[in-house]
Scaffold this motif. Structure first.
Motif, PDB file in Angstrom:
ATOM      1  N   UNK A  49      40.712 -11.807  32.502  1.00  0.00           N
ATOM      2  CA  UNK A  49      40.859 -10.374  32.770  1.00  0.00           C
ATOM      3  C   UNK A  49      42.203 -10.143  33.478  1.00  0.00           C
ATOM      4  N   UNK A  50      42.837  -8.997  33.214  1.00  0.00           N
ATOM      5  CA  UNK A  50      44.183  -8.741  33.734  1.00  0.00           C
ATOM      6  C   UNK A  50      44.221  -7.991  35.053  1.00  0.00           C
ATOM      7  N   UNK A  51      43.115  -7.322  35.392  1.00  0.00           N
ATOM      8  CA  UNK A  51      43.178  -6.409  36.546  1.00  0.00           C
ATOM      9  C   UNK A  51      41.782  -6.185  37.102  1.00  0.00           C
TER      10      UNK A  51
ATOM     11  N   UNK B 156      39.931 -11.355  24.250  1.00  0.00           N
ATOM     12  CA  UNK B 156      40.672 -11.769  23.046  1.00  0.00           C
ATOM     13  C   UNK B 156      41.098 -10.552  22.228  1.00  0.00           C
ATOM     14  N   UNK B 157      40.135  -9.667  21.954  1.00  0.00           N
ATOM     15  CA  UNK B 157      40.428  -8.511  21.092  1.00  0.00           C
ATOM     16  C   UNK B 157      41.424  -7.575  21.770  1.00  0.00           C
ATOM     17  N   UNK B 158      41.277  -7.394  23.078  1.00  0.00           N
ATOM     18  CA  UNK B 158      42.190  -6.502  23.803  1.00  0.00           C
ATOM     19  C   UNK B 158      43.606  -7.076  23.781  1.00  0.00           C
ATOM     20  N   UNK B 159      43.719  -8.363  24.042  1.00  0.00           N
ATOM     21  CA  UNK B 159      45.047  -8.970  24.088  1.00  0.00           C
ATOM     22  C   UNK B 159      45.690  -8.996  22.699  1.00  0.00           C
ATOM     23  N   UNK B 160      44.870  -9.138  21.647  1.00  0.00           N
ATOM     24  CA  UNK B 160      45.393  -9.032  20.270  1.00  0.00           C
ATOM     25  C   UNK B 160      46.007  -7.647  20.042  1.00  0.00           C
ATOM     26  N   UNK B 161      45.389  -6.648  20.667  1.00  0.00           N
ATOM     27  CA  UNK B 161      45.867  -5.261  20.506  1.00  0.00           C
ATOM     28  C   UNK B 161      46.885  -4.885  21.587  1.00  0.00           C
ATOM     29  N   UNK B 162      47.324  -5.892  22.372  1.00  0.00           N
ATOM     30  CA  UNK B 162      48.309  -5.656  23.438  1.00  0.00           C
ATOM     31  C   UNK B 162      47.796  -4.736  24.529  1.00  0.00           C
ATOM     32  N   UNK B 163      46.500  -4.768  24.784  1.00  0.00           N
ATOM     33  CA  UNK B 163      45.925  -3.921  25.829  1.00  0.00           C
ATOM     34  C   UNK B 163      45.450  -4.782  26.993  1.00  0.00           C
TER      35      UNK B 163
ATOM     36  N   UNK C 187      36.238  -2.909  21.148  1.00  0.00           N
ATOM     37  CA  UNK C 187      37.638  -2.943  21.602  1.00  0.00           C
ATOM     38  C   UNK C 187      38.557  -2.430  20.500  1.00  0.00           C
ATOM     39  N   UNK C 188      38.303  -2.885  19.273  1.00  0.00           N
ATOM     40  CA  UNK C 188      39.180  -2.465  18.159  1.00  0.00           C
ATOM     41  C   UNK C 188      39.104  -0.960  17.948  1.00  0.00           C
ATOM     42  N   UNK C 189      37.903  -0.410  18.101  1.00  0.00           N
ATOM     43  CA  UNK C 189      37.741   1.040  17.916  1.00  0.00           C
ATOM     44  C   UNK C 189      38.496   1.801  19.021  1.00  0.00           C
ATOM     45  N   UNK C 190      38.389   1.322  20.263  1.00  0.00           N
ATOM     46  CA  UNK C 190      39.089   2.000  21.362  1.00  0.00           C
ATOM     47  C   UNK C 190      40.603   1.896  21.191  1.00  0.00           C
ATOM     48  N   UNK C 191      41.057   0.756  20.688  1.00  0.00           N
ATOM     49  CA  UNK C 191      42.494   0.588  20.442  1.00  0.00           C
ATOM     50  C   UNK C 191      42.964   1.615  19.409  1.00  0.00           C
ATOM     51  N   UNK C 192      42.156   1.817  18.364  1.00  0.00           N
ATOM     52  CA  UNK C 192      42.505   2.810  17.322  1.00  0.00           C
ATOM     53  C   UNK C 192      42.557   4.224  17.895  1.00  0.00           C
ATOM     54  N   UNK C 193      41.692   4.495  18.854  1.00  0.00           N
ATOM     55  CA  UNK C 193      41.626   5.835  19.443  1.00  0.00           C
ATOM     56  C   UNK C 193      42.760   6.094  20.440  1.00  0.00           C
ATOM     57  N   UNK C 194      43.506   5.037  20.770  1.00  0.00           N
ATOM     58  CA  UNK C 194      44.643   5.216  21.670  1.00  0.00           C
ATOM     59  C   UNK C 194      44.379   4.811  23.108  1.00  0.00           C
ATOM     60  N   UNK C 195      43.395   3.962  23.329  1.00  0.00           N
ATOM     61  CA  UNK C 195      43.110   3.510  24.700  1.00  0.00           C
ATOM     62  C   UNK C 195      44.338   2.825  25.302  1.00  0.00           C
ATOM     63  N   UNK C 196      44.557   3.045  26.610  1.00  0.00           N
ATOM     64  CA  UNK C 196      45.682   2.433  27.311  1.00  0.00           C
ATOM     65  C   UNK C 196      45.266   1.137  27.998  1.00  0.00           C
ATOM     66  N   UNK C 197      43.958   0.922  28.102  1.00  0.00           N
ATOM     67  CA  UNK C 197      43.406  -0.287  28.721  1.00  0.00           C
ATOM     68  C   UNK C 197      41.956  -0.379  28.285  1.00  0.00           C
TER      69      UNK C 197
END
Ligand SMILES: [Zn+2]
Length: 343
Positions: A205-207, A178-185, A145-155
């Motif tokens: 899960x959000x969706x 947890x990791x996604x929500x920490x990154x606001x995703x 998740x952290x790697x995808x957040x760095x790459x600019x993932x939108x979700x």
């Protein structure tokens, strides 16, 4: 700065905002005015839409490389969200799509689906290698998740498709959220098979990336309506035919809608024979699920037309609030203040 002035006999600017003799002004990729005709006249480009103006459409579930981006844009869809494609291909394309000259919609992307070793979609013919990211541990789930957040993932997309292979463990699923929500995703999931929607709800899960096509109990529907939103993707269950899957999905979505759940438009473009551009049959299926035409439009648009919103506008020949089949006849498409097509 390029200023475009659009005049139309009627416009739907967003929920509750139907205007006769409307005027929309775009400047530098943003809307600067949307409402009744005013004295603003100076413009570099003046367009008289012979029909009905509304915000352009966003498709929140696509696999864009399996379709034709130029045709998607010309068909009235100015923004998409890609929910499953290899890292090295999709993020470069998403970057390129930010250029106003890009011949396609603005692309936001989740990157690959997070899955278990051998899980969906790693063994599915449609998915190129890398469409699934196989998790090996809870720590690996967090790192992914952290790697995808760095790459600019939108979700973040998680595969909970128990009918097509193993799925991430509950601990991995919790770590992803947890990791996604920490990154606001937001976390979106393909939930398929007994108990998978329940697992998604339990983990926060959000969706749901699809309307589920196995029957959900009223209790699960109620929880879903308060906790997450659903991306429609109804037509992939029937492609215009009557199937047990579409009937069950419509029943789930009807009860979810009555319970106050939030629905957004998505087609799963790339899956089967979904056409590029606005997919009117998807909109009509949302009506079958109990949504009013205006609610359908609200679920479809990128953003209401108002000052500071992206200058993403379409014109139709007739009023879709009276008959959603008006969406079949796109006359004009503007993305980021650039005129793409004039019918
Ligand atoms: Zn999909």
């Amino acid at each position: 700065m390029n200023r475009i002035l659009i005049r139309a006999s009627a416009a739907w600017l967003g929920p509750g905002r139907l205007v006769e003799d409307a005027q929309v002004v775009c400047e530098g990729g943003r809307i600067t005015y949307a409402g009744a005709v005013t004295g603003i006249n100076a413009a570099d480009q003046e367009l008289a839409a012979d029909g009905f103006v509304m915000p352009a459409v966003a498709d929140r579930h696509v696999h864009i490389e399996m379709s034709d981006p130029a045709a998607v844009l010309a068909g009235g869809v100015t923004a998409v969200r890609d929910l499953g494609w290899p890292v090295e291909r999709i993020f470069a394309l998403a970057d390129a799509s930010e250029m106003p000259s890009f011949d396609g919609p603005l692309i936001k992307a989740a990157g690959p689906m997070l899955t278990a070793p051998g899980g969906y979609p790693t063994r599915d013919g449609w998915a190129p290698p890398g469409t699934g990211r196989e998790l090996t541990s809870v720590e690996d789930a967090t790192a992914a998740v952290q790697e995808l957040a760095r790459l600019g993932a939108a979700a973040i997309k998680v595969s909970l498709n128990a009918e097509a292979g193993p799925t991430p463990s509950d601990a991995e699923l919790a770590a992803i959220c947890d990791a996604a929500h920490m990154a606001d995703l937001p976390v979106t999931t393909h939930a398929q098979g007994k108990g998978q929607v329940e697992r998604a709800l339990g983990a926060g899960v959000d969706e749901l990336a699809h309307t589920p096509w196995t029957r959900l109990s009223d209790e699960v529907i109620q929880a879903a309506a308060t906790q997450l939103r659903i991306v429609s993707t109804l037509d992939i269950l029937s492609f215009g035919r009557d199937t047990p899957e579409i009937r069950t999905a419509l029943d789930n979505l009807r009860r979810y809608h009555v319970a106050g759940g939030k629905i957004t438009y998505g087609t799963d473009l790339g899956n089967g024979s979904i056409p590029p551009g606005i997919h009117t049959r998807e909109a009509l299926l949302m009506v079958e699920a109990g949504l009013e035409p205006e609610e359908v439009l609200e679920a479809m648009i990128r953003a209401p037309l108002e000052a500071d919103a992206p200058a993403d506008v379409i014109a139709l020949r007739t009023n879709p609030l009276e008959d959603l089949r008006a969406l079949d006849d796109v006359q004009l498409v503007i993305r980021s203040g650039r005129v793409v097509t004039r019918g």
